[in-house]
Design a protein around this motif. Structure first.
Motif, short mmCIF file in Angstrom:
data_model
loop_
_atom_site.label_atom_id
_atom_site.label_comp_id
_atom_site.label_asym_id
_atom_site.label_seq_id
_atom_site.Cartn_x
_atom_site.Cartn_y
_atom_site.Cartn_z
N VAL A 1 -7.07 5.63 -1.29
CA VAL A 1 -7.57 5.08 -2.11
C VAL A 1 -6.77 3.14 -1.71
N PHE A 2 -7.71 1.93 -1.60
CA PHE A 2 -6.86 1.12 -1.04
C PHE A 2 -7.20 0.13 -2.40
N VAL A 3 -6.48 -0.85 -3.02
CA VAL A 3 -6.48 -1.53 -3.67
C VAL A 3 -6.83 -3.00 -3.30
N ALA A 4 -7.61 -3.80 -3.91
CA ALA A 4 -7.96 -5.08 -3.16
C ALA A 4 -8.18 -6.03 -4.28
N GLY A 5 -8.14 -7.35 -4.60
CA GLY A 5 -8.76 -8.35 -5.54
C GLY A 5 -7.85 -8.85 -6.64
N GLY A 6 -7.25 -10.30 -6.12
CA GLY A 6 -6.17 -10.95 -6.85
C GLY A 6 -4.99 -11.12 -6.44
N ILE A 7 -4.93 -9.87 -5.00
CA ILE A 7 -3.06 -9.59 -5.14
C ILE A 7 -2.86 -11.03 -3.65
#
Length: 339
Positions: A180-186
């Motif tokens: 799972v890769f996390v995205a958004g606001g990084i």
């Protein structure tokens, strides 16, 4: 070469899967994530992703060919699930032996995942966007090899839930057994460290790379990013509930106001039964593609679409991609060491 042992250890599953040095994907930004930026990111150890967007199969064929001339490292291609020529685009990717295909814009249509994987089941890896835990589980059952969970802080098309909430809901449930890769606001490495500690295999960033030295975005487009703060990146408003438009986050300008007028126009066409729902939604997508091109390529920062995530406030100057990635990794390493 600088090493980042703690960060690299936590990214290990992601880098093994992607075939790169750092599990940092570039978000697929139409008109921005093309051969120059994609190859630069892959050459710097990250994972570049071509934004196919509304390209024809012929245009995608050329873009992949030109990207391969600039890098020998792995890169992916982002395909929009509602594209009317999706299966032809998949065939173009297969011809070029693209290793990873990202499916965005909704649930993959029947047969698309199978077409990507081929008869052997391992022609290419499939990465899908999951806005909810339930859908994440369904996509994994349907053959997705990895997921991207993207919060509403991101630029471009967004869902209704923040990255931090999605991460808390999905990572504890799925991250132990799935990628799972996390995205958004990084925008900083400290955030990357936090998500990696929660079990993420890596992260995806778009806005942070949009103004890289290697980005072909117009100088005025980049200047708009440098001037902006987080609160300037606003989500579009849906005008008609019968026309379910996925919100788009962009810097507020005359273009965001024009989109509201465009929705009213398309809704009127639906009222008069001049277009079917699918065609109406396609018109909206074409609007965004055109508005984004005017901003990115032509430098129309007033009338075009300045798609940006809320991390835009952390983008202050033009930097080479390699410097951006090294800064993110160093920040993550420092944060993990401090802990």
């Amino acid at each position: 070469m600088t090493t980042y042992p703690k960060t690299s250890r936590l990214m290990n599953r992601g880098t093994d899967f992607l075939g790169c040095d750092y599990a940092i994907l570039c978000g697929a930004m139409s008109w921005v994530s093309e051969r120059n930026l994609v190859s630069a990111i892959s050459n710097a150890g990250g994972f570049g992703v071509i934004a196919c967007g509304a390209m024809t199969p012929e245009l995608l064929d050329t873009e992949i060919t030109e990207t391969k001339k600039l890098t020998g490292k792995p890169f992916g291609v982002n395909l929009i699930t509602m594209h009317p020529q999706l299966f032809e685009l998949i065939e173009v990717c297969k011809k070029h032996e693209v290793t990873h295909i990202v499916l965005a814009g909704g649930i993959p249509p029947k047969g698309s995942v199978e077409a990507i994987k081929g008869e052997s089941g391992d022609d290419a890896k499939v990465i899908c966007f999951a806005p909810t835990l339930a859908l994440a589980k369904k996509l994994l059952r349907s053959g997705a090899d990895a997921l991207v969970i993207e919060g509403m802080e991101a630029g471009g098309h967004i869902g209704p839930v923040s990255t931090s909430v999605l991460a808390q809901e999905i990572l504890p449930e799925l991250a132990a057994d799935h990628l799972v890769f996390v995205a958004g606001g990084i925008g900083k490495g400290q955030a990357i460290a936090g998500y990696l500690e929660m079990g993420a295999a890596g992260v995806q960033l778009g806005t942070r790379f949009a103004c890289a030295t290697e980005s072909i975005a117009h100088p005025d487009f980049k200047k708009a990013f440098f001037r902006a703060s987080a609160r300037d990146a606003i989500a579009s408003v849906q005008v008609d509930p019968r026309l379910p438009v996925i919100p788009v986050r962009a810097l507020k300008n005359k273009g965001t106001e024009a989109f509201t007028a465009k929705q009213i126009e398309v809704a009127g066409s639906l009222d008069r039964e001049e277009v079917a729902m699918a065609e109406a939604q396609l018109q909206i997508e074409h609007y965004w593609a055109g508005a984004l091109r005017r901003a990115v390529i032509d430098g129309d920062v007033e009338g075009g679409s300045l798609m940006a995530g809320q991390s835009v406030g952390m983008v202050k100057q033009e930097e080479p991609v390699a410097d951006i990635i090294q800064t993110l990794m160093a920040e993550s390493e420092e944060a993990l060491t401090r802990r």
